[in-house]
Design an enzyme around this catalytic site. Structure first.
Site, PDB file in Angstrom:
ATOM      1  N   HIS A  90       0.827  -1.254   0.120  1.00 24.63           N
ATOM      2  CA  HIS A  90       0.178  -0.136   0.012  1.00 24.63           C
ATOM      3  C   HIS A  90       0.824   1.364   0.044  1.00 24.63           C
ATOM      4  O   HIS A  90       0.401   2.093  -0.295  1.00 24.63           O
ATOM      5  CB  HIS A  90      -1.089  -0.112   1.082  1.00 24.63           C
ATOM      6  CG  HIS A  90      -0.438   0.300   2.640  1.00 24.63           C
ATOM      7  ND1 HIS A  90       0.126  -0.514   3.484  1.00 24.63           N
ATOM      8  CD2 HIS A  90      -0.177   1.402   3.023  1.00 24.63           C
ATOM      9  CE1 HIS A  90       0.740  -0.002   4.564  1.00 24.63           C
ATOM     10  NE2 HIS A  90       0.364   1.232   4.254  1.00 24.63           N
ATOM     11  N   VAL A 111      14.662   6.395  -1.830  1.00 24.19           N
ATOM     12  CA  VAL A 111      14.941   5.731  -0.585  1.00 24.19           C
ATOM     13  C   VAL A 111      16.043   6.545   0.156  1.00 24.19           C
ATOM     14  O   VAL A 111      17.018   6.636  -0.349  1.00 24.19           O
ATOM     15  CB  VAL A 111      15.318   4.005  -0.694  1.00 24.19           C
ATOM     16  CG1 VAL A 111      15.838   3.474   0.215  1.00 24.19           C
ATOM     17  CG2 VAL A 111      13.958   3.559  -1.585  1.00 24.19           C
ATOM     18  N   ASP A 147      -0.220  -7.767   1.472  1.00 26.23           N
ATOM     19  CA  ASP A 147       0.151  -6.488   1.496  1.00 26.23           C
ATOM     20  C   ASP A 147       1.781  -6.216   1.884  1.00 26.23           C
ATOM     21  O   ASP A 147       2.332  -5.951   2.693  1.00 26.23           O
ATOM     22  CB  ASP A 147      -0.363  -5.591   2.847  1.00 26.23           C
ATOM     23  CG  ASP A 147       0.234  -4.076   2.557  1.00 26.23           C
ATOM     24  OD1 ASP A 147       0.350  -3.595   1.476  1.00 26.23           O
ATOM     25  OD2 ASP A 147      -0.024  -3.538   3.770  1.00 26.23           O
ATOM     26  N   SER A 240       4.236   2.892   8.176  1.00 33.53           N
ATOM     27  CA  SER A 240       3.813   1.637   7.131  1.00 33.53           C
ATOM     28  C   SER A 240       4.873   1.001   6.193  1.00 33.53           C
ATOM     29  O   SER A 240       5.730   1.860   5.963  1.00 33.53           O
ATOM     30  CB  SER A 240       2.534   2.050   6.136  1.00 33.53           C
ATOM     31  OG  SER A 240       1.502   2.495   6.829  1.00 33.53           O
TER      32      SER A 240
END
Length: 305
Positions: A90, A111, A147, A240
């Site tokens: 997600h 990143v 996920d 997340s």
């Protein structure tokens, strides 16, 4: 007339002073209440004197910050090889349903590795571009099943074992009540600010029965974790994709929760051990075409010699 005018000005001036004093007093009361109410931070709760875990995590950001370095952080990830980042689908896959699902363009993602600081560029900070985004083919944004995603980097992360280091994958499901550590740069309370220095918290894996009882969509490949004695230990927005580390390996990927730190409500994680083969096939065993060609050339040279 002048007397009335002076009286009117005096009344206005008095009210301004009164409002200012009240505002200062209320501010002190609010801050005192905030310190008491948010004594335990959702995403961390503590910062260890010696941080041996931050080296495994990266900050996933947009390609360019808006106002200052780090204001574009939105997810975390784990270094599982110098060129592979493990994260949540997600974070890097968009679509309202599985049919419409598309990975983000690699050029839109950055990143950042090598530092526990979100807002400060240190001598160890590494900003790396993404070569490819791989989302699980059966990720469902409605149920959050599967996920999981991988980011393949263009260049290797420099691993010095102190500021940046790959982490091993958990190879089997862990029993309930296993103590694990969650870390990230997520909100320190619901709708609250994101920290600069990474935060940690210790929580416990719960039984499948407990997880299922709290969420009917609980599915294969999921796990949930919390601290039943202190519900304020929890992941929140911005955590997340980050790792849940158990026994020195990444066992879970922060997936979703119902709010942040709600009483008697765990947060849910992708169970890494359920996706070992998928990770190897799509990330750890995957070579870029140029590397594959070089490998063939090397084998030919060895054969001729």
């Amino acid at each position: 007339m002048c007397s009335l005018k002076n009286l009117f000005v005096s009344i206005i001036f008095f009210n301004i002073l009164r409002l200012d004093l009240c505002a200062n007093l209320n501010s002190k009361i609010i801050m005192k209440d905030a310190k008491e109410k948010y004594r335990f931070l959702i995403t961390g709760g503590y910062r260890p004197k010696i941080d041996n875990l931050a080296k495994y995590i990266v900050s996933i950001r947009r390609k360019k910050y808006t106002w200052f370095f780090g204001d574009d952080h939105y997810c975390g990830g784990s270094i599982i090889s110098p060129k592979v980042i493990l994260s949540a689908a997600h974070c890097v896959c968009r679509g309202d349903s599985r049919i419409e699902l598309k990975p983000l363009r690699p050029s839109d993602i950055l990143v950042v590795a090598g530092t526990p600081r979100r807002l400060v560029v240190t001598e160890k900070t590494q900003a790396l571009k993404v070569d490819k985004v791989i989302c699980h083919a059966y990720y469902d944004p409605e149920t959050m099943h599967n996920d999981i995603a991988l980011l393949l980097l263009i260049k290797n992360i420099y691993e010095d074992g102190v500021s940046a280091q790959r982490i091993s994958l958990q190879t089997s499901s862990l029993p309930p009540h296993t103590k694990c550590t969650l870390l990230g740069w997520g909100q320190i309370f619901t709708m609250g600010p994101l920290p600069d220095l990474i935060l940690h918290t210790d929580i416990y894996i719960m039984s499948n029965e407990f997880c299922k009882e709290k969420d009917d969509d609980y599915f294969f490949g999921m796990m949930c974790a919390t601290d039943e004695d202190d519900f304020e230990k929890d992941s929140c927005s911005g955590d997340s994709g980050g790792p849940l580390i158990c026994n020195g390996s990444v066992a879970g990927i922060v997936s979703y929760g119902y709010g942040c730190a709600l009483p008697d409500m765990p947060s849910y994680y992708t169970n890494v051990s359920s996706y070992r083969d998928w990770i190897r096939k799509n990330g750890l065993d995957k070579l870029r075409p140029v590397n594959f060609i070089l490998l063939i050339v090397l084998q030919i040279c060895i054969t001729k010699d």
